[in-house]
Write an enzyme that holds these catalytic residues in place. Structure first.
Site, PDB file in Angstrom:
ATOM      1  N   GLY A  20      48.738  98.435  68.844  1.00 30.30           N
ATOM      2  CA  GLY A  20      47.289  98.452  69.041  1.00 30.30           C
ATOM      3  C   GLY A  20      46.875  99.515  70.044  1.00 30.30           C
ATOM      4  O   GLY A  20      45.924 100.261  69.829  1.00 30.30           O
ATOM      5  N   LYS A 189      68.931 104.797  70.076  1.00 31.69           N
ATOM      6  CA  LYS A 189      69.375 104.640  68.685  1.00 31.69           C
ATOM      7  C   LYS A 189      68.197 104.755  67.709  1.00 31.69           C
ATOM      8  O   LYS A 189      67.161 104.118  67.894  1.00 31.69           O
ATOM      9  CB  LYS A 189      70.064 103.289  68.487  1.00 31.69           C
ATOM     10  CG  LYS A 189      71.227 103.019  69.428  1.00 31.69           C
ATOM     11  CD  LYS A 189      72.324 104.056  69.378  1.00 31.69           C
ATOM     12  CE  LYS A 189      73.235 103.908  68.192  1.00 31.69           C
ATOM     13  NZ  LYS A 189      74.313 104.955  68.211  1.00 31.69           N
ATOM     14  N   CYS A 388      31.372  82.389  82.362  1.00 25.56           N
ATOM     15  CA  CYS A 388      31.189  81.316  81.385  1.00 25.56           C
ATOM     16  C   CYS A 388      31.566  79.953  81.980  1.00 25.56           C
ATOM     17  O   CYS A 388      30.776  79.387  82.713  1.00 25.56           O
ATOM     18  CB  CYS A 388      31.963  81.644  80.108  1.00 25.56           C
ATOM     19  SG  CYS A 388      31.334  80.749  78.682  1.00 25.56           S
ATOM     20  N   MET A 391      30.942  79.883  85.576  1.00 20.93           N
ATOM     21  CA  MET A 391      29.540  79.693  85.983  1.00 20.93           C
ATOM     22  C   MET A 391      29.209  78.206  85.954  1.00 20.93           C
ATOM     23  O   MET A 391      28.566  77.668  86.860  1.00 20.93           O
ATOM     24  CB  MET A 391      28.631  80.474  85.023  1.00 20.93           C
ATOM     25  CG  MET A 391      27.151  80.233  85.213  1.00 20.93           C
ATOM     26  SD  MET A 391      26.507  78.904  84.162  1.00 20.93           S
ATOM     27  CE  MET A 391      24.788  79.361  84.113  1.00 20.93           C
ATOM     28  N   HIS A 527      29.990  86.720  78.894  1.00 22.61           N
ATOM     29  CA  HIS A 527      31.311  87.321  79.151  1.00 22.61           C
ATOM     30  C   HIS A 527      31.176  88.830  79.379  1.00 22.61           C
ATOM     31  O   HIS A 527      31.412  89.611  78.458  1.00 22.61           O
ATOM     32  CB  HIS A 527      32.244  87.072  77.962  1.00 22.61           C
ATOM     33  CG  HIS A 527      32.666  85.661  77.826  1.00 22.61           C
ATOM     34  ND1 HIS A 527      33.762  85.144  78.478  1.00 22.61           N
ATOM     35  CD2 HIS A 527      32.134  84.639  77.120  1.00 22.61           C
ATOM     36  CE1 HIS A 527      33.885  83.867  78.174  1.00 22.61           C
ATOM     37  NE2 HIS A 527      32.910  83.523  77.353  1.00 22.61           N
ATOM     38  N   GLU A 529      33.131  90.715  80.718  1.00 25.11           N
ATOM     39  CA  GLU A 529      34.422  91.402  80.585  1.00 25.11           C
ATOM     40  C   GLU A 529      34.605  92.052  79.215  1.00 25.11           C
ATOM     41  O   GLU A 529      35.449  92.918  79.045  1.00 25.11           O
ATOM     42  CB  GLU A 529      35.581  90.430  80.875  1.00 25.11           C
ATOM     43  CG  GLU A 529      35.849  89.351  79.834  1.00 25.11           C
ATOM     44  CD  GLU A 529      35.040  88.071  80.045  1.00 25.11           C
ATOM     45  OE1 GLU A 529      33.967  88.145  80.684  1.00 25.11           O
ATOM     46  OE2 GLU A 529      35.458  87.019  79.536  1.00 25.11           O
TER      47      GLU A 529
HETATM   48  N1  GLN Z   1      33.881  75.316  77.602  1.00 24.11           N
HETATM   49  C1  GLN Z   1      32.634  75.899  77.953  1.00 24.11           C
HETATM   50  C2  GLN Z   1      31.627  75.824  76.822  1.00 24.11           C
HETATM   51  O1  GLN Z   1      31.980  75.649  75.694  1.00 24.11           O
HETATM   52  C3  GLN Z   1      32.808  77.341  78.403  1.00 24.11           C
HETATM   53  C4  GLN Z   1      33.299  78.242  77.331  1.00 24.11           C
HETATM   54  C5  GLN Z   1      33.880  79.520  77.855  1.00 24.11           C
HETATM   55  O2  GLN Z   1      34.220  79.638  79.027  1.00 24.11           O
HETATM   56  N2  GLN Z   1      34.061  80.499  76.975  1.00 24.11           N
HETATM   57  O3  GLN Z   1      30.456  75.947  77.058  1.00 24.11           O
END
Ligand code: GLN
Length: 554
Positions: A20, A189, A388, A391, A527, A529
């Site tokens: 990848g 090899k 996510c 938070m 997210h 990231e």
């Molecule tokens: N489990 C949590 C939700 O479904 C957070 C999901 C996550 O962190 N991607 O809301």
């Protein structure tokens, strides 16, 4: 350019040799030479997408802007190409068959007997062409998952063969292979690679290039051997030794003039000087000396560091990118959330870190440990970045320990909580009742309006994209969740000092929370990231790393 060009990347000898990254690096080089490039991943498994797979076994589930849950390689493509991809750039055997069956049920085959060949490869080719068109790409890179010789990826290889047959000058093949250096022999090899190349030949495919993954660079003797036995030009055996950072790979490839060789094979000429910005980024990474220590609290660590880095790859890469861009050297510490449940005294070790990330997650294992970490970071003013689940955890912690809402929780873990500060979204409740789990979360890009005067607002203002300015302070970030901040508690939480820094304008969902009077305690329901690239670092990661570096304990 009128004709589309296609590069297939296939693996030989064994898996996990970085196919990848090799494919993505080819993309970086060709894009830097002035071509519009896109990349596709074909995964041989039957799952329709990666969303239902366990990250411990399969690695991170990456999410595209349009909400596809896919393989982590898609994240590498986005980071290396500096482009956002869509669900058209990802296919699995399950997804391909699903389309074929759907078309059959809709009578789209006009009464024909629908067969594995030609109809399945035909569907694969159609998808490749559609993704090419959607991205307006001149060159499309297609990575075929798995290794040659396996049963599973045969139909993808067959599609590649057919595409080459119809467009002989527009399609090339790269075999990413592994060349072992057995310790007792002490010599590299080539034989396993020769076998892999033969295996590919038996599928009707001749490789144009062989990317030689190994501990060391390949020497001229090995090149000659591969040229003779695998029928390639000697300088088409490309050295791909182990490297310190994956971002060095495009630069290493270019040292062998790989880009120009590829373009020549496709009858194209470079249009501009290559890799200028990329090299600057790589140099910054190499020269960074001031350390910033980041702890990542997860629950997969028990299975070892290898799995960890695969489960949180986009988070890790985002930290690296933000740190290097600011001339800092990131150092990671993997913190197992369950540890803090069994040994709360270990919490004080967090003081040695400059910043803590609580990334996304699901389920109950380790959640109390994560809540304890959030409490410690809040009380000791350690920069905390919650992604996510992170938070949601910061919100629960604040509700319990600042607002005094004893037993506050997320309905995901405690449906009977007296204070469900995180609750299930109504449409998700219905989906759960129907057992509709696949691809059914709140997925992909949603708008978030930032509140002026918050850390998040200034982060996006300082580090956000120039293109964002026209609509600022509305930003778009990717989501993957079923549960959400419960607005019933908003007033109470805000009054106690948990600021709402961003909301979704359509549904008034809280997307960002920030603890007041703290150097950086930010939780985001999305997210960030997934939208972080070497040449375009993500704003909140930049601000988090900056705050962490100002705490630096070294
Ligand atoms: N489990 C949590 C939700 O479904 C957070 C999901 C996550 O962190 N991607 O809301």
């Amino acid at each position: 350019m009128s004709r589309n060009k296609f590069i297939f990347v296939v693996g030989g000898v064994m898996s996990s040799v970085g196919k990848g990254i090799a494919a993505a690096s080819v993309g970086t080089i060709l894009k830097s030479k002035g071509f519009k490039v896109t990349a596709l991943k074909c995964d041989p498994y039957v799952n329709v997408d990666a969303g239902t797979m366990n990250p411990t076994e399969h690695g991170e589930v990456f999410v595209t802007r349009d909400g596809d849950e896919c393989d982590q390689d898609m994240g590498n493509y986005e980071r290396f190409l500096g482009e956002s991809l869509t669900r058209m750039n990802y296919m699995t055997t399950g997804r391909v068959y699903q389309s074929v069956i759907e078309k059959e049920r809709n009578l789209e085959y006009g009464g024909a007997c629908v067969q594995v060949v030609p109809h399945v490869p035909e569907e694969i080719i159609n998808r490749i062409k559609k993704a090419t068109k959607e991205a307006e790409a001149e060159i499309t890179i297609i990575e075929i998952g798995g290794t040659v010789g396996e049963y599973e990826n045969l139909l993808f290889l067959e599609a590649a063969r057919e595409l080459k047959l119809k467009n002989p000058t527009d399609v090339i093949f790269m075999l990413v292979s592994y060349l072992p250096i057995p310790s007792k022999v002490g010599e590299m090899k080539t034989k396993p690679t020769q076998h892999a190349s033969r295996e590919l030949n038996s599928c009707g495919i001749q490789p144009d290039f062989i990317l030689c993954r190994s501990d060391h660079p390949i020497d001229s003797k090995r090149r000659e051997k591969l040229a003779t036995f695998c029928s390639i030009e000697p300088d088409h055996a490309i050295s791909a030794p182990d490297v310190e950072s994956i971002y060095d790979i495009p630069v290493n490839f270019e040292n062998e003039k790989f880009g120009d060789k590829i373009l020549k094979s496709l009858s194209l000429k470079p249009r501009q000087k290559d890799l200028v910005e990329w090299r600057t980024f790589v140099e910054k990474a190499k020269n960074a000396t001031k350390i910033v220590k980041i702890g990542i609290v997860g629950k997969y660590f028990e299975t070892g560091e290898y799995v960890l880095s695969d489960s949180y790859i986009s988070v890790i890469e985002s930290v690296k990118i933000a740190a290097w861009t600011q001339n800092l050297k990131p150092e990671f510490q993997w913190l197992s959330s369950t540890t803090y449940e069994e040994h709360p005294e270990k919490l004080k070790e967090l003081k040695n870190l400059d910043g803590i990330i609580v990334p996304g997650g699901f389920g109950s294992r380790g959640i109390e440990g994560k809540i304890a970490v959030a409490k410690y970071c809040r009380e000791h003013k350690i920069p905390y970045f919650g992604l996510c689940y992170g938070m949601q955890i910061a919100t629960i912690e604040f509700a319990r320990n600042v607002c005094g809402l004893k037993g506050a929780h997320t309905e995901e873990i405690d449906p009977k909580s007296p204070y469900p500060v995180i609750h299930i979204m109504p449409e998700q409740k219905e989906k759960m009742r129907r057992k509709d789990y696949g691809g059914s979360m709140r997925l992909g890009n949603y708008a978030c309006e930032l509140k002026k005067g918050t850390l998040s607002y200034s982060a996006y203002k300082q580090y956000g994209l120039p293109t964002m300015d026209s609509q600022f302070p509305i930003i778009y970030e990717r989501h993957r969740h079923r549960y959400e901040y419960n607005n019933e508690y908003r007033e109470q939480l805000e009054e106690a000092g948990l600021m709402t820094a961003g909301t979704n304008p359509e549904r008034d969902l809280v997307e960002i929370v920030e603890v007041e009077n703290h150097p950086f305690m930010v939780g985001v329901q999305f997210h960030p990231e997934f939208d972080s690239q070497p040449l375009k670092p993500q704003a909140l990661f930049m601000a988090f790393i900056k705050a962490a570096s100002q705490q630096s304990k070294v």
